[in-house]
Design a protein around this motif. Structure first.
Motif, PDB file in Angstrom:
ATOM      1  N   LEU A 244     -73.864 -31.049  48.442  1.00 29.88           N
ATOM      2  CA  LEU A 244     -73.905 -29.601  48.714  1.00 29.88           C
ATOM      3  C   LEU A 244     -74.449 -28.848  47.498  1.00 29.88           C
ATOM      4  N   ALA A 245     -74.077 -29.312  46.301  1.00 29.14           N
ATOM      5  CA  ALA A 245     -74.600 -28.664  45.078  1.00 29.14           C
ATOM      6  C   ALA A 245     -76.120 -28.861  44.997  1.00 29.14           C
ATOM      7  N   ALA A 246     -76.596 -30.032  45.422  1.00 29.78           N
ATOM      8  CA  ALA A 246     -78.053 -30.287  45.417  1.00 29.78           C
ATOM      9  C   ALA A 246     -78.749 -29.360  46.421  1.00 29.78           C
ATOM     10  N   LEU A 247     -78.111 -29.141  47.562  1.00 27.79           N
ATOM     11  CA  LEU A 247     -78.678 -28.229  48.570  1.00 27.79           C
ATOM     12  C   LEU A 247     -78.771 -26.806  48.006  1.00 27.79           C
ATOM     13  N   THR A 248     -77.696 -26.344  47.403  1.00 27.49           N
ATOM     14  CA  THR A 248     -77.696 -24.986  46.853  1.00 27.49           C
ATOM     15  C   THR A 248     -78.756 -24.851  45.759  1.00 27.49           C
ATOM     16  N   HIS A 249     -78.841 -25.860  44.925  1.00 23.47           N
ATOM     17  CA  HIS A 249     -79.831 -25.834  43.835  1.00 23.47           C
ATOM     18  C   HIS A 249     -81.248 -25.728  44.410  1.00 23.47           C
TER      19      HIS A 249
END
Ligand code: FAD
Ligand code: DLZ
Ligand code: SF4
Length: 507
Positions: A230-235
């Motif tokens: 999810l952090a990769a998606l937000t980034h």
């Protein structure tokens, strides 16, 4: 009596259909790292590490959620080595006679589950937007299964980028805005994650067992759990999406990732779902943070191409990977496995693949795929290569991309014309040619770019099949207008190049 619930290494989603069918108070989840799955192709070590680390972390989160789990590590002494053998072992241990499974993403494993001597109930994998019957219904009676029309149905079905019945921005497809050549520099870098204790243990295991495989294990920075994914998606949405559209097809010698999301592996193993990813992109568009060509271009890849590829794989059946419409038989050149080549575009794509288990779409399609098609490489051998070396490779998505889109080996089920190009396309979209030992402008002679030579060789040897294709007629006219001597020289030099390549000379 308890039942076993199978969760495979690419089924790491809490909403999985078999889990929904199961009863937490009595059923037992089986997860197994097994030799058969880690070796059925020589997977890149990063791919094995991603899957095993993510499996271990997913099992921990299920356990914390109250599930009973029987988890087998690859080096457990009692490990039976295959999914079916592990199920049999666990059935004997628990007295279970029935298994709940979610349909695997490869025919090979579906067949293995069906022939496993246990009662295995296979539930459809509904982590996709189109079910098998949705796709079959869409395909029924159509002469050509073109992605664009399927995609429009998926837009209507999901409501993504729709304003009432009309597409946002007034067009279904903004692809013509998504073909900018390589930018001078790229301000963005993907997010990587420091391996935690679980991932480190897996990295040690993979290093011990798989260090001779093609691919570099370290540094390893892929996400291995949902929070990281999810952090990769937000980034990606915050930092890369706005430029994704414009530079989607560009290639840079010194930048491996440009504005790509690197989310495919997380989607394919279940850490992210396709709808939540598209909704995050749609929200960014609605906030006015990203242009329509980026939002639409990205959403099309997921609800269009990704779903369509899966539809084709299951619609066509287990024989799809054996298709070879152009009767190509050449062995895969050694430079796909890292041997030297003077072709800068190819050597950079392969080196990057070796380092990261990643290359972006245009490298896969227009460099390694295009070269193999022009050279007449056996599509099945190439399919095994793509399945092995990419972090996101599972047959349901890899095979239609390779066999169909890239190699035209399905005879045009996916592509209306083969994706072949001379060096012109690569020099327009990348800065590789400036640093190449070949000359992209040279059409003949020792320095001639091999893509230029092989392009005409391909057109010549497949004239019967493609001359009547309206999208290729212009190229045949150009070929026929060439001076006869020049035509003969091009074909001779192309054949000479292929002969030297077949003899494992450095080309
Ligand atoms: P982005 O460029 O950021 O695209 C966004 C997302 O769209 C991707 O994460 C992916 O989920 C989806 N997507 C984009 N193009 C496609 C496509 N053609 N088919 C399916 N999904 C797509 N993709 C895989 O997921 N697994 C594979 O094994 C695979 N093998 C391929 C083999 C060949 C020969 C070719 C030409 C393409 C292949 N692709 C495969 C499609 C595509 O190249 C990758 O999905 C993409 O490069 C993944 O990088 P990304 O996440 O940065 O994608
Ligand atoms: C790809 C893969 C690998 C490398 N290892 C395992 C494993 O040890 N255990 C497992 O359950 N799954 C693994 N997988 C994923 C499977 O190969 C995948 O489920 C099938 O290819 C179907 O998509
Ligand atoms: Fe590739 Fe030809 Fe350009 Fe060299 S000159 S990088 S082989 S396209």
């Amino acid at each position: 009596m308890s039942r076993l619930v199978l969760v495979l290494g690419d089924q790491l989603s809490t909403g999985l259909s078999a889990l929904r069918e199961a009863d937490k108070s009595r059923d037992v989840i089986v997860m197994a790292e097994v030799a058969d799955e880690t070796t059925y192709v020589p997977h890149h070590p990063k791919k094995i590490a991603l899957i095993l680390a993510s499996m271990r972390k997913f099992a921990k989160s299920l356990r914390e959620d109250g599930w009973q789990i029987l988890y087998s590590k690859l080096d457990d002494s009692e490990n039976a080595g295959s999914i079916c053998a592990e199920l049999l072992r666990r059935a004997e241990e628990t007295g279970a006679t029935e298994v709940l499974a979610t349909e695997p993403g490869e025919w090979r494993l579906i067949e293995a589950l069906k022939s496993c001597p246990l009662k295995v109930r296979i539930h459809e994998d509904d982590r996709f937007i189109a079910s098998h019957s949705d796709f079959d219904r869409w395909a029924e009676g159509r002469k050509a299964l073109r992605m664009e029309y399927f995609y429009r149905d998926m837009r209507r079905k999901t409501g993504l980028l729709m304003q009432a019945d009309a597409p946002a921005g007034g067009q279904w497809n903004f692809d013509h805005d998504n073909r900018k050549p390589a930018p001078g520099s790229v301000s963005h870098a993907p997010v990587w994650f420091e391996p935690d204790k679980t991932t480190q243990e897996v990295l040690d295991l993979v290093e011990e067992r798989f260090s001779s495989s093609f691919g570099t294990l370290h540094p390893f920075g892929y996400a291995t759990d949902r929070a990281q994914a999810l952090a990769a998606l937000t980034h990606f949405v915050d930092h890369a999406l706005s430029s994704f559209g414009a530079y989607q097809d560009a290639i840079l010698d010194e930048n491996r990732f440009l504005y790509h999301s690197l989310l495919s592996a997380y989607l394919n193993i279940g850490l992210l779902g396709p709808l939540e990813v598209c909704q995050a992109v749609e929200n960014a568009y609605e906030r006015g943070d990203v242009p329509i060509n980026s939002a639409e271009g990205f959403i099309r890849q997921i609800i269009g191409w990704r779903e369509y590829m899966r539809g084709i794989y299951f619609h066509d059946g287990p024989e799809y990977t054996q298709r070879n419409a152009l009767n190509h038989k050449r062995k895969l050149p050694d430079f796909y496995w890292g041997a030297e080549t003077g072709m800068r575009c190819v050597s950079k794509a392969v080196a990057q693949t070796q380092a990261d288990a990643y290359a972006h779409h245009i490298q896969r399609l227009m460099v390694t795929g295009n070269f193999a098609l022009l050279a007449g490489v056996d599509p099945h051998a190439l399919h095994m290569w793509y399945l092995s070396v990419y972090i996101d490779a599972f047959e349901w998505v890899e095979a239609p991309n390779t066999i169909g889109m890239s190699q035209f080996a399905d005879g045009g089920m996916i592509a209306s014309k083969p994706y072949v190009s001379s060096g012109n396309y690569i020099t327009k979209m990348s800065d590789h040619c400036k640093r190449c030992s070949y000359d992209v402008k040279a059409k003949t002679g020792a320095k001639a770019c091999p893509f230029n030579l092989l392009y005409w060789h391909f057109m010549d040897r497949h004239r019967d099949r493609f001359e009547g294709n309206p999208r290729m007629a212009q190229m045949y006219r150009t070929f026929d207008r060439m001076d006869a001597d020049r035509r003969e020289t091009v074909l001779r030099e192309a054949q000479d190049f292929l002969d030297r390549m077949d003899a494992d000379e450095r080309v």
